[in-house]
Design a protein around this motif. Sequence first.
Motif, PDB file in Angstrom:
ATOM      1  N   GLY A   8       0.822  -1.209   0.000  1.00  0.00           N
ATOM      2  CA  GLY A   8       0.000   0.000   0.000  1.00  0.00           C
ATOM      3  C   GLY A   8       0.851   1.252   0.000  1.00  0.00           C
ATOM      4  O   GLY A   8       0.528   2.247  -0.663  1.00  0.00           O
ATOM      5  N   LEU A   9       1.970   1.203   0.721  1.00  0.00           N
ATOM      6  CA  LEU A   9       2.884   2.338   0.756  1.00  0.00           C
ATOM      7  C   LEU A   9       3.521   2.562  -0.602  1.00  0.00           C
ATOM      8  O   LEU A   9       3.611   3.693  -1.093  1.00  0.00           O
ATOM      9  CB  LEU A   9       3.954   2.099   1.822  1.00  0.00           C
ATOM     10  N   LYS A  10       3.970   1.487  -1.247  1.00  0.00           N
ATOM     11  CA  LYS A  10       4.577   1.598  -2.576  1.00  0.00           C
ATOM     12  C   LYS A  10       3.588   2.180  -3.581  1.00  0.00           C
ATOM     13  O   LYS A  10       3.941   3.008  -4.420  1.00  0.00           O
ATOM     14  CB  LYS A  10       5.054   0.224  -3.052  1.00  0.00           C
ATOM     15  N   THR A  11       2.331   1.744  -3.497  1.00  0.00           N
ATOM     16  CA  THR A  11       1.319   2.210  -4.431  1.00  0.00           C
ATOM     17  C   THR A  11       1.110   3.707  -4.326  1.00  0.00           C
ATOM     18  O   THR A  11       1.036   4.421  -5.333  1.00  0.00           O
ATOM     19  CB  THR A  11      -0.011   1.477  -4.177  1.00  0.00           C
ATOM     20  N   VAL A  12       1.023   4.209  -3.095  1.00  0.00           N
ATOM     21  CA  VAL A  12       0.767   5.634  -2.900  1.00  0.00           C
ATOM     22  C   VAL A  12       1.981   6.475  -3.278  1.00  0.00           C
ATOM     23  O   VAL A  12       1.847   7.579  -3.809  1.00  0.00           O
ATOM     24  CB  VAL A  12       0.352   5.903  -1.439  1.00  0.00           C
ATOM     25  N   LEU A  13       3.179   5.971  -3.013  1.00  0.00           N
ATOM     26  CA  LEU A  13       4.372   6.761  -3.309  1.00  0.00           C
ATOM     27  C   LEU A  13       4.477   7.063  -4.803  1.00  0.00           C
ATOM     28  O   LEU A  13       4.601   8.202  -5.204  1.00  0.00           O
ATOM     29  CB  LEU A  13       5.628   6.037  -2.807  1.00  0.00           C
ATOM     30  N   ASP A  14       4.460   6.015  -5.642  1.00  0.00           N
ATOM     31  CA  ASP A  14       4.423   6.281  -7.088  1.00  0.00           C
ATOM     32  C   ASP A  14       4.217   5.019  -7.908  1.00  0.00           C
ATOM     33  O   ASP A  14       4.561   4.990  -9.093  1.00  0.00           O
ATOM     34  CB  ASP A  14       5.697   7.001  -7.552  1.00  0.00           C
ATOM     35  N   GLY A  15       3.635   3.988  -7.302  1.00  0.00           N
ATOM     36  CA  GLY A  15       3.517   2.733  -8.025  1.00  0.00           C
ATOM     37  C   GLY A  15       2.142   2.418  -8.535  1.00  0.00           C
ATOM     38  O   GLY A  15       1.797   1.264  -8.732  1.00  0.00           O
TER      39      GLY A  15
END
Length: 295
Positions: A162-169
């Motif tokens: 979920g963190l990776k998705t929000v950052l820019d993934g």
Amino acid sequence: MDQDFSAQLARLLSLGEAALQQWQQGQASRATPDWQAAAWRWRATAAGGYLQPVRQPHEVALADLQNVEAQKQRLLTNTRQFVAGLPANNVLLTGARGTGKSSLVKAVWQACRADGLKLIEVEKTHLYDLPEIVELVATRPERFLIFCDDLSFEEGDHGYQGLKTVLDGSIAGPSANVLIYATSNRRHLVPEYFSENAATRYEGGEIHFAEAVEEKIALSERFGIWLSFSSFSQDEYLRAVAHWLATLGPAPWDAEVQREALLWAHTRGARSGRIAWQFVRDYLGRRGLAQQAAG
């Protein structure tokens, strides 16, 4: 007998209706956040998450953070860029425990709070909800700082997705009114094992990391700025103690107090701003009791 049963049934139905109304009111209040609040915690329930206002946020002054001047200025500048509507980066703060990572995030938010910056704290266990949180605030005029404290992920823990998705993934672009500040004791957030490097190759003068290593490095690299924090030297620790004595005191600063402060740090096995603050609270408390007894 029938009348008693009917009366009891009517009371039960009345209680049930009141409970249902109360539940519906609670759901409605959760569905519409109190946007007048300055800070929130994200709470996850079986029925969905909601923003819970923090009525008394922990206030930290930038001046109280010792021995982190470079990190302080870097984070403050990045935050001011964000508040001004200019390009800014997500930030990962890593390093030794107790050295001021979380306090610095709170202090910088406090310094920019008057300019309309809002704070949302999200626990590690709720990282899967980050896309939902970003979507919830995306149309708001305010700017939001999402604070993820003390992040670390064990082997097999996929909450960081979920963190990776929000950052820019994600296929959706990053929200212009949201910035993420995260703290961790690990630079790459996830455990790294020597065995994972066995598949790393060296070809043509270049290092090609194994896929397991690549995945772990990729997570931290999604943060545009890394700020590192180190354990305090003895002089830095004593300087922090002297600051807190002057701030929480007044109290004398002499060789005896320094000796006690160093002994306190020795028993804790580390020197940091947190340990300095804890020592001063203990010292002033004991001193106050002694003065009351003498008086």
